[in-house]
Design a protein around this motif. Structure first.
Motif, PDB file in Angstrom:
ATOM      1  N   ARG A 157       0.798  -1.120   0.029  1.00 34.79           N
ATOM      2  CA  ARG A 157       0.144   0.078   0.033  1.00 34.79           C
ATOM      3  C   ARG A 157       0.959   1.461  -0.117  1.00 34.79           C
ATOM      4  O   ARG A 157       2.031   1.225   0.375  1.00 34.79           O
ATOM      5  N   ALA A 158       0.403   2.478  -0.239  1.00 30.25           N
ATOM      6  CA  ALA A 158       0.891   3.740  -0.536  1.00 30.25           C
ATOM      7  C   ALA A 158       0.319   4.670  -0.021  1.00 30.25           C
ATOM      8  O   ALA A 158      -0.934   4.784  -0.144  1.00 30.25           O
ATOM      9  N   GLU A 159       0.898   5.863   0.813  1.00 27.84           N
ATOM     10  CA  GLU A 159       0.515   6.949   1.291  1.00 27.84           C
ATOM     11  C   GLU A 159       0.343   7.972   0.195  1.00 27.84           C
ATOM     12  O   GLU A 159       1.267   8.359  -0.281  1.00 27.84           O
ATOM     13  N   TYR A 162       2.040  12.869  -3.463  1.00 30.52           N
ATOM     14  CA  TYR A 162       1.953  13.987  -3.838  1.00 30.52           C
ATOM     15  C   TYR A 162       3.141  15.172  -3.354  1.00 30.52           C
ATOM     16  O   TYR A 162       3.576  15.800  -4.214  1.00 30.52           O
ATOM     17  N   MET A 163       3.472  14.895  -2.312  1.00 34.04           N
ATOM     18  CA  MET A 163       4.589  15.438  -1.897  1.00 34.04           C
ATOM     19  C   MET A 163       6.102  15.450  -2.761  1.00 34.04           C
ATOM     20  O   MET A 163       6.744  16.127  -3.093  1.00 34.04           O
ATOM     21  N   THR A 215       9.779   6.612   7.781  1.00 34.20           N
ATOM     22  CA  THR A 215      10.230   5.512   8.691  1.00 34.20           C
ATOM     23  C   THR A 215       9.160   5.053   9.606  1.00 34.20           C
ATOM     24  O   THR A 215       9.231   3.834  10.255  1.00 34.20           O
ATOM     25  N   GLN A 216       8.400   5.847   9.999  1.00 28.88           N
ATOM     26  CA  GLN A 216       7.368   5.666  10.914  1.00 28.88           C
ATOM     27  C   GLN A 216       6.386   4.712  10.443  1.00 28.88           C
ATOM     28  O   GLN A 216       5.565   4.223  11.551  1.00 28.88           O
ATOM     29  N   ILE A 217       6.045   4.324   9.382  1.00 23.95           N
ATOM     30  CA  ILE A 217       5.199   3.152   8.850  1.00 23.95           C
ATOM     31  C   ILE A 217       5.906   2.177   8.311  1.00 23.95           C
ATOM     32  O   ILE A 217       5.227   1.286   7.863  1.00 23.95           O
ATOM     33  N   TYR A 264       3.037  -0.573   4.303  1.00 22.55           N
ATOM     34  CA  TYR A 264       3.000   0.579   3.402  1.00 22.55           C
ATOM     35  C   TYR A 264       4.537   0.794   2.612  1.00 22.55           C
ATOM     36  O   TYR A 264       5.516   0.360   3.446  1.00 22.55           O
ATOM     37  N   ALA A 265       4.532   1.479   1.619  1.00 17.59           N
ATOM     38  CA  ALA A 265       5.932   1.699   0.961  1.00 17.59           C
ATOM     39  C   ALA A 265       6.492   2.852   1.838  1.00 17.59           C
ATOM     40  O   ALA A 265       5.938   3.864   2.631  1.00 17.59           O
ATOM     41  N   LEU A 266       7.730   2.648   1.928  1.00 17.53           N
ATOM     42  CA  LEU A 266       8.746   3.743   2.831  1.00 17.53           C
ATOM     43  C   LEU A 266       9.387   4.791   2.154  1.00 17.53           C
ATOM     44  O   LEU A 266       9.349   5.949   2.702  1.00 17.53           O
TER      45      LEU A 266
END
Length: 504
Positions: free
Chosen positions: A176-178, A183-184, A195-197, A202-204
């Motif tokens: 999964r991706a944030e 967008y950033m 690194t928090q996820i 999720y992708a890092l």
């Protein structure tokens, strides 16, 4: 490397030193101490070549100690009888450290060159596969396979739609991706990591896919082991792969655009051919039908005469529509040749009103032309057709008691001509659609017609290097404005009596 493998390398280097001492002991009485020292230097060299610089340094010190203990008098002791051996030990140690360092550096360079070659070969294979991809799904599969083999990481692509909203590919992937991180990355045009996820599926890291023309999306990556250092160490490789993916996606975009353009052009050619064939096939029987109706109208009595006139009018209307189809097909095929001559605009307007005399049926026409208007160079028959189409449209969509206004103004070498009516006007937001082929002012209209009149007008005006627009007047009603270039009219010299006498 892991600590266990590092300890193993140091243990092997230690064992090599002792093995050298064991092999050299039987030769102690046969070999000079300088030759024995060469054997230990050879051991240090081999350790540096195969085990690295750290074990080489250790083996240098161990070999000097073993050389002193077993091969320098007194044996089996670290004491030295001859002080000159201290110089031997120092030279031996420096030589061992130097050769070990040089050999280890050479080994590192060889390893680096091999790794660079492997990376180049892998990138070449990826570029070759991307060049053969014909769908986005294939690009995604090639990217995931490359990153999985090269850096042991999973990946997903976030690609924008027509509204610039990002969507993951593959949609059903496990990674999964944030989207806000993606967008950033696009906004900042540089990689973003979080690194928090880590370990949450999720992708890092998020790398923008920068192509030559624009950013084509985002490459989201997560290592299989969840170690972000792997991505940081291979950042150059990942950025290079991202560039290849972006170029591959851009190539697919332009291939799709070219295919759409070719399909549209083929459809347009087919439609033009159909219009041309249809118009030619219908014109001959319609001409015969119209001539027969006119003959009947002249020879029959009152009641049959009315039927014959109705038949003639409908045949004329159908012939006019078929003529529009044929004209449009000719314009689209580029087979219309302009016969430009210097003409007076008021004469062309007058001839157009004469042709529409029956359709106007006493309707008031208000004409306003500037007194300084000179001759204009255009094809009189085609411009007459423009006026006929515009005025006929106004009669169709306005009550009979309303006025149709025709005016002209001179602006910057152009004559702008307006045809305005006092009807309901054009539907809001659809002003430009009326000039398209088969375009109508309303989606459903009770007024007969194919929607070709204004399309023909635009083709004629643009063929004269002019322009045409549609809009609504602030006080109500529709306004069609078209402009033609004025040009420089020829000088007209009046003939005097003397010239006339001389001519005779």
């Amino acid at each position: 490397m892991r600590p266990s493998s590092t300890l193993l390398r140091y243990a092997i280097s230690f064992a090599v030193c002792f093995l050298t001492a064991v092999l050299a002991l039987p030769l102690r009485g046969w070999l000079d101490t300088a030759n024995v020292a060469m054997l230990f230097l050879l051991a240090v060299l081999l350790v540096a070549r195969y085990l690295g610089s750290g074990p080489a340094v250790l083996s240098a010190f161990v070999c000097v100690g073993l050389f002193d203990y077993f091969f320098v008098l007194p044996y089996l002791s670290l004491t030295v009888e001859d002080a000159q051996y201290f110089v031997t030990f120092a030279v031996m140690l420096v030589t061992a450290l130097t050769t070990g360092a040089l050999t280890a550096n050479l080994r590192r360079e060889i390893d680096t060159a091999c790794a660079r070659e492997q990376r180049s070969r892998a990138l070449y294979g990826m570029a070759r596969d991307l060049a053969g991809a014909v769908a986005v799904e294939q690009v995604v599969e090639i990217t995931r396979r490359f990153l999985g083999e090269a850096i042991a990481a999973d990946a997903t692509l976030l690609l924008p739609d027509a509204s610039e909203k990002l969507h993951p590919f593959p949609a059903d992937g496990s990674l999964r991706a944030e989207t806000h991180l993606a967008y950033m990355a696009i906004k900042n045009e540089k990689p973003v990591e979080c690194t928090q996820i880590s370990g949450s599926g999720y992708a890092l890291s998020y790398f923008p896919l920068r192509a030559p023309t624009r950013t084509r999306g985002v490459l989201a990556i997560a290592p299989f082991q969840g170690d972000l250092e792997v991505i940081r160490e291979q950042r150059d490789l990942i950025e290079t792969a991202a560039s290849l993916v972006a170029i591959g996606l851009e190539r697919l975009h332009y291939v799709e655009a070219a295919q759409r353009a070719e399909l549209s052009a083929s459809a347009e050619r087919l439609r033009s051919s159909l219009l041309s064939a249809l118009s030619h096939d219908l014109r001959t029987p319609l001409t015969a039908l119209r001539g027969t109706a006119e003959t009947l109208a002249l020879t029959l009595g009152d009641s049959p005469h009315e039927l014959a006139e109705a038949l003639r009018d409908q045949a004329a209307h159908l012939s006019h529509m078929v003529g529009n189809l044929l004209d449009m097909a000719r314009f689209q095929a580029g087979k219309v040749v302009l016969r430009k001559e210097w003409q007076a605009l008021d004469e062309v307007i007058g001839s157009s009103l004469k042709l529409l005399e029956s359709a106007l049926s006493g309707r008031k026409i208000d004409i306003s032309l500037p007194p300084t208007l000179t001759l204009i160079e255009f094809d009189a028959i085609l411009i007459e057709r423009v006026f006929c189409n515009l005025i006929e449209n106004s009669t169709k969509y306005t009550p009979p008691e309303t006025t149709i206004e025709i005016s002209a103004v001179l602006i910057q070498g152009m004559v702008e001509i307006q045809v305005r009516d006092h009807g309901q006007g054009f539907a809001a937001g659809r002003e430009n659609e009326v000039f398209t082929l088969f375009g109508r002012g309303a989606t459903e209209s009770s007024v007969p017609g194919f929607g070709l009149g204004l399309a023909i007008c635009r083709a004629i005006v643009e063929a004269h290097d002019g322009w045409i627009t549609a809009g609504n007047h602030p006080q109500g009603g529709a306004v069609i404005t078209f402009a033609l270039p004025m040009g420089t009219p020829p000088e007209v010299t009046e003939e005097t009596d003397e010239n006339m006498v001389a001519a005779t």
